[in-house]
Enzyme design. Sequence first.
Site, PDB file in Angstrom:
ATOM      1  CE  LYS A  83      45.012  29.970  45.112  1.00 30.81           C
ATOM      2  NZ  LYS A  83      43.939  30.963  45.219  1.00 30.81           N
TER       3      LYS A  83
HETATM    4  C1  E4P Z   1      43.963  33.836  43.409  1.00 29.20           C
HETATM    5  O1  E4P Z   1      44.223  32.678  43.361  1.00 29.20           O
HETATM    6  C2  E4P Z   1      44.354  34.720  44.514  1.00 29.20           C
HETATM    7  O2  E4P Z   1      44.000  34.153  45.715  1.00 29.20           O
HETATM    8  C3  E4P Z   1      43.730  36.063  44.320  1.00 29.20           C
HETATM    9  O3  E4P Z   1      43.856  36.453  42.962  1.00 29.20           O
HETATM   10  C4  E4P Z   1      44.254  37.128  45.251  1.00 29.20           C
HETATM   11  O4  E4P Z   1      43.760  38.375  44.861  1.00 29.20           O
HETATM   12  P1  E4P Z   1      43.757  39.661  45.811  1.00 29.20           P
HETATM   13  O5  E4P Z   1      45.144  40.192  45.866  1.00 29.20           O
HETATM   14  O6  E4P Z   1      42.827  40.606  45.124  1.00 29.20           O
HETATM   15  O7  E4P Z   1      43.267  39.213  47.144  1.00 29.20           O
END
Ligand code: E4P
Length: 223
Positions: A83
Amino acid sequence: MKFFVDTADIAEIKALAASGLLDGVTTNPTLIAKSGRRILEVVAEICDVVQGPVSAEVAATDYAQILREAEVLRRIAPNVAVKLPLTPDGLRACRTLTDQGVMTNVTLCFSAAQALLAAKAGATFVSPFVGRLDDVGQDGMQLIADIVQIYRNYPALKTEVLVASVRHPIHVVEAAKLGAHVATVPPTVLRALYNHPLTDKGLAGFLADWAKTGQQITDMVAV
Ligand code: E4P
């Protein structure tokens, strides 16, 4: 639509994997911190439980260091998707990793222009954050519609739209209606997808009526 779960909680992941409905997992530095565990251990354990893509995020921001961290993360298991932040260095690293055959997930996407760049960088997944856009008064789901439309205009772009920052079941349903490839969903929201009060009420009624018959299906011989 594929369902990923957005957590680093291994007990939650095991329980949800048992449902047979889980296609992958996403983590981020906040979720790893919340787990209280070391990233390499927890991601390896997740990769043992889930066969599909498991996103593990770099913490570096410059190209060379991103690649060094990606090298460590990709070696955890073949199903790790590295990522990367949606920055010039992150996208440059995305192109390099894609050319090496490494799965990538470009995260922190908040505009269609950014999503177009991620696809041109060869990202396996792009993660638009719908909930965080809604939080600041913008329309997160309109961003999904825009990205899906743009990618459909260019079939050579193979990046999958991974709807992230999902807050409730309606986000999932709307994303599916738009044709997004994946939703990454917190465990509570994934469980909420099962729920409808009429299902509970209907089941209670059927079970009460069945009890009145005095029958046991397992006592019977199929004819
Ligand atoms: C996923 O890859 C993201 O890191 C995640 O959905 C972020 O979500 P949040 O806005 O609830 O922290």
